[in-house]
Design a protein around this motif. Sequence first.
Motif, PDB file in Angstrom:
ATOM      1  N   GLY A  44      -0.812 -16.321  10.068  1.00 12.54           N
ATOM      2  CA  GLY A  44      -0.580 -14.785  10.573  1.00 12.54           C
ATOM      3  C   GLY A  44      -1.876 -13.906  10.496  1.00 12.54           C
ATOM      4  O   GLY A  44      -1.845 -12.916  11.134  1.00 12.54           O
ATOM      5  N   GLU A  45      -2.851 -14.306  10.096  1.00 13.33           N
ATOM      6  CA  GLU A  45      -4.149 -13.648   9.899  1.00 13.33           C
ATOM      7  C   GLU A  45      -5.069 -13.839  11.054  1.00 13.33           C
ATOM      8  O   GLU A  45      -4.919 -15.136  11.638  1.00 13.33           O
ATOM      9  N   LYS A  46      -5.623 -12.990  11.355  1.00  9.96           N
ATOM     10  CA  LYS A  46      -6.808 -13.376  12.577  1.00  9.96           C
ATOM     11  C   LYS A  46      -8.163 -13.436  12.067  1.00  9.96           C
ATOM     12  O   LYS A  46      -8.716 -12.594  11.405  1.00  9.96           O
ATOM     13  N   TYR A  47      -8.553 -14.638  12.343  1.00 11.24           N
ATOM     14  CA  TYR A  47      -9.960 -14.859  11.946  1.00 11.24           C
ATOM     15  C   TYR A  47     -11.158 -15.025  12.988  1.00 11.24           C
ATOM     16  O   TYR A  47     -10.720 -15.589  14.169  1.00 11.24           O
ATOM     17  N   ILE A  48     -12.074 -14.501  12.842  1.00  6.43           N
ATOM     18  CA  ILE A  48     -13.157 -14.286  13.629  1.00  6.43           C
ATOM     19  C   ILE A  48     -14.306 -15.515  12.970  1.00  6.43           C
ATOM     20  O   ILE A  48     -14.605 -15.163  11.947  1.00  6.43           O
ATOM     21  N   TRP A  49     -14.575 -16.374  13.969  1.00  6.70           N
ATOM     22  CA  TRP A  49     -15.422 -17.647  13.230  1.00  6.70           C
ATOM     23  C   TRP A  49     -16.930 -17.399  13.700  1.00  6.70           C
ATOM     24  O   TRP A  49     -17.135 -17.317  14.740  1.00  6.70           O
ATOM     25  N   PHE A  50     -17.745 -17.317  12.656  1.00 10.97           N
ATOM     26  CA  PHE A  50     -19.066 -17.323  12.825  1.00 10.97           C
ATOM     27  C   PHE A  50     -19.754 -18.611  12.422  1.00 10.97           C
ATOM     28  O   PHE A  50     -19.540 -18.992  11.252  1.00 10.97           O
ATOM     29  N   HIS A  51     -20.583 -19.049  13.296  1.00  9.62           N
ATOM     30  CA  HIS A  51     -21.159 -20.455  12.935  1.00  9.62           C
ATOM     31  C   HIS A  51     -22.614 -20.086  12.920  1.00  9.62           C
ATOM     32  O   HIS A  51     -23.301 -19.715  13.866  1.00  9.62           O
ATOM     33  N   ALA A  52     -23.401 -20.370  11.771  1.00 10.88           N
ATOM     34  CA  ALA A  52     -24.881 -20.506  11.692  1.00 10.88           C
ATOM     35  C   ALA A  52     -25.383 -21.940  11.272  1.00 10.88           C
ATOM     36  O   ALA A  52     -24.722 -22.480  10.383  1.00 10.88           O
ATOM     37  N   ALA A  53     -26.405 -22.231  11.742  1.00 11.86           N
ATOM     38  CA  ALA A  53     -26.977 -23.691  11.588  1.00 11.86           C
ATOM     39  C   ALA A  53     -27.469 -23.832   9.855  1.00 11.86           C
ATOM     40  O   ALA A  53     -26.929 -24.535   9.262  1.00 11.86           O
ATOM     41  N   SER A  54     -28.207 -22.680   9.777  1.00  8.48           N
ATOM     42  CA  SER A  54     -28.516 -22.500   8.508  1.00  8.48           C
ATOM     43  C   SER A  54     -28.715 -21.144   7.720  1.00  8.48           C
ATOM     44  O   SER A  54     -28.398 -20.219   8.361  1.00  8.48           O
ATOM     45  N   LEU A  55     -29.598 -20.834   6.983  1.00  9.02           N
ATOM     46  CA  LEU A  55     -29.850 -19.510   6.230  1.00  9.02           C
ATOM     47  C   LEU A  55     -30.269 -18.660   6.952  1.00  9.02           C
ATOM     48  O   LEU A  55     -29.939 -17.437   7.290  1.00  9.02           O
ATOM     49  N   GLY A  56     -31.511 -18.788   7.889  1.00 10.71           N
ATOM     50  CA  GLY A  56     -32.044 -17.923   8.861  1.00 10.71           C
ATOM     51  C   GLY A  56     -30.963 -17.423   9.877  1.00 10.71           C
ATOM     52  O   GLY A  56     -31.014 -16.119  10.246  1.00 10.71           O
ATOM     53  N   GLU A  57     -30.160 -18.360  10.639  1.00  9.47           N
ATOM     54  CA  GLU A  57     -29.162 -17.779  11.487  1.00  9.47           C
ATOM     55  C   GLU A  57     -28.032 -17.105  10.693  1.00  9.47           C
ATOM     56  O   GLU A  57     -27.582 -16.322  11.378  1.00  9.47           O
ATOM     57  N   PHE A  58     -27.609 -17.289   9.189  1.00  8.04           N
ATOM     58  CA  PHE A  58     -26.679 -16.789   8.765  1.00  8.04           C
ATOM     59  C   PHE A  58     -27.176 -15.136   8.698  1.00  8.04           C
ATOM     60  O   PHE A  58     -26.500 -14.239   8.616  1.00  8.04           O
ATOM     61  N   GLU A  59     -28.445 -14.936   8.118  1.00  7.94           N
ATOM     62  CA  GLU A  59     -28.949 -13.411   8.059  1.00  7.94           C
ATOM     63  C   GLU A  59     -28.850 -12.849   9.271  1.00  7.94           C
ATOM     64  O   GLU A  59     -28.650 -11.527   9.101  1.00  7.94           O
ATOM     65  N   GLN A  60     -28.960 -13.541  10.455  1.00  7.12           N
ATOM     66  CA  GLN A  60     -28.847 -12.747  11.799  1.00  7.12           C
ATOM     67  C   GLN A  60     -27.434 -12.310  12.065  1.00  7.12           C
ATOM     68  O   GLN A  60     -27.224 -11.381  12.537  1.00  7.12           O
ATOM     69  N   GLY A  61     -26.462 -13.412  11.557  1.00  2.73           N
ATOM     70  CA  GLY A  61     -24.950 -12.777  11.840  1.00  2.73           C
ATOM     71  C   GLY A  61     -24.409 -12.130  10.742  1.00  2.73           C
ATOM     72  O   GLY A  61     -23.461 -11.160  10.776  1.00  2.73           O
ATOM     73  N   ARG A  62     -25.191 -11.764   9.440  1.00  2.67           N
ATOM     74  CA  ARG A  62     -24.545 -11.048   8.415  1.00  2.67           C
ATOM     75  C   ARG A  62     -24.231  -9.634   8.675  1.00  2.67           C
ATOM     76  O   ARG A  62     -23.207  -9.203   8.410  1.00  2.67           O
ATOM     77  N   PRO A  63     -25.256  -8.803   9.443  1.00  2.00           N
ATOM     78  CA  PRO A  63     -24.711  -7.326   9.810  1.00  2.00           C
ATOM     79  C   PRO A  63     -23.505  -7.293  10.528  1.00  2.00           C
ATOM     80  O   PRO A  63     -22.808  -6.443  10.306  1.00  2.00           O
ATOM     81  N   MET A  64     -23.081  -8.289  11.478  1.00  3.57           N
ATOM     82  CA  MET A  64     -21.944  -8.287  12.073  1.00  3.57           C
ATOM     83  C   MET A  64     -20.881  -8.614  11.264  1.00  3.57           C
ATOM     84  O   MET A  64     -19.811  -7.860  11.148  1.00  3.57           O
ATOM     85  N   MET A  65     -21.022  -9.472  10.273  1.00  4.20           N
ATOM     86  CA  MET A  65     -19.750  -9.915   9.350  1.00  4.20           C
ATOM     87  C   MET A  65     -19.365  -8.806   8.503  1.00  4.20           C
ATOM     88  O   MET A  65     -18.160  -8.531   8.133  1.00  4.20           O
ATOM     89  N   GLU A  66     -20.459  -8.180   7.874  1.00  5.17           N
ATOM     90  CA  GLU A  66     -20.292  -7.219   6.985  1.00  5.17           C
ATOM     91  C   GLU A  66     -19.821  -5.877   7.716  1.00  5.17           C
ATOM     92  O   GLU A  66     -18.911  -5.094   7.115  1.00  5.17           O
TER      93      GLU A  66
END
Length: 414
Positions: A44-66
């Motif tokens: 019943g929950e709606k999940y937006i899936w973010f995929h990052a190869a590693s730490l650097g890509e995670f940091e790029q996606g982090r502003p959107m996730m937060e």
Amino acid sequence: MYSILIHFYAFVVSLIAPFHRKARMMRAGQRKTYRTLRENIKSGEKYIWFHAASLGEFEQGRPMMEKIKAEYPEYKILLTFFSPSGYEVRKNYPGADVICYLPFDTPCRVNKFLDLARPVAAVFIKYEFWGNYLSALKKKGIPTFIISTIFRREQLFFQWFGAPYRKMLHCFTHLFVQDEYSKKLLAEYGITNVTIAGDTRFDRVQDIRNAAKELPLIDSFVHDGEGNERFTLVAGSSWPQDEAFLLPYFNRHEEMKLIIAPHEIHAEHLAAIESQLRRPSIRLSQVRSAADLQGKDCLIIDCFGLLSSLYRYGQVAYIGGGFGAGIHNTLEAAVYGIPVLFGPKYHKFKEAKDLIAAGGGFALQNGSEFDARMDELMASEPKRKQAGRAAGDFVHSRTGATALILPQIIKACK
């Protein structure tokens, strides 16, 4: 052919896992993925899936996730990593609701993953192109995006044999690229669902600066007994190749202080740094109070997590890695409005090239060039401040990618 190659890759990883630490961690993590999804994905929950190869890509996606967590609480975040160097560091990241490894991109694994995850949208970060995942997402009608990506003509997609790989690009609902060249290149191949949005890392480093930790002990270190600020070089993510000229320069210049945060903080590396120092130094782990810093000229940062806040205490920053595989994050330093120095292997990093063009970054070919540039910046405060302003303006003028991208993703989820 693509799926056969992925199967072969998975086989090789399994084969070397008993002898290779990262391969072993990857396989162990992937084996837990489906259980993690079964136990944590809530019906019943709606999940937006973010995929990052590693730490650097995670940091790029982090502003959107937060930003999603803060402004769109009706959505949950599923975060996946491919590399252990990303997962192991951020497996407890509080900004995501579910975190796991991404299984290999084979049809069976892909279908199982998507059936368990049931995302309402998928966001791939920078250079993540997995053909079977993208094809399955498109078939299921799940909006799929890539953010902060850059395309170059030499990439596989644009070679004479690249047609099968270009099919991946047609699976995206929308592509958010960093520059005009990427958009024009894609248009040559009929891909027009493209927006120039810039790089979300600029938003991330601006957020880091706004939330930068006050570090009283560091402030005490960069000031003398009379409260006067000493000229301080902050060297971040240094490697032995960098330290070979950083440390001798520091030894020769008693008028400066050095804060050095080596990329690797194992005992052998720390001891090697200390063996080259000819002036008083101390490891941060040994500091209990400001009194421990009295008479010390070099502070060695032997822990992780502080570097992005340390740059604020420097007059000049040096970013390591440019004499090895490639430079580390220049933006974390530039956001504080100080000149940024780095080695010659920066050409794969658009932000570094643009920082040089803006006048806030300086590439050095060798130790002699480092010495000359440091002499200039230490001797001329006007030149140092001019370069610092250029670096700060460069970052500030490029923020806003998150605000441009996120509404389009949320709209697609409705």
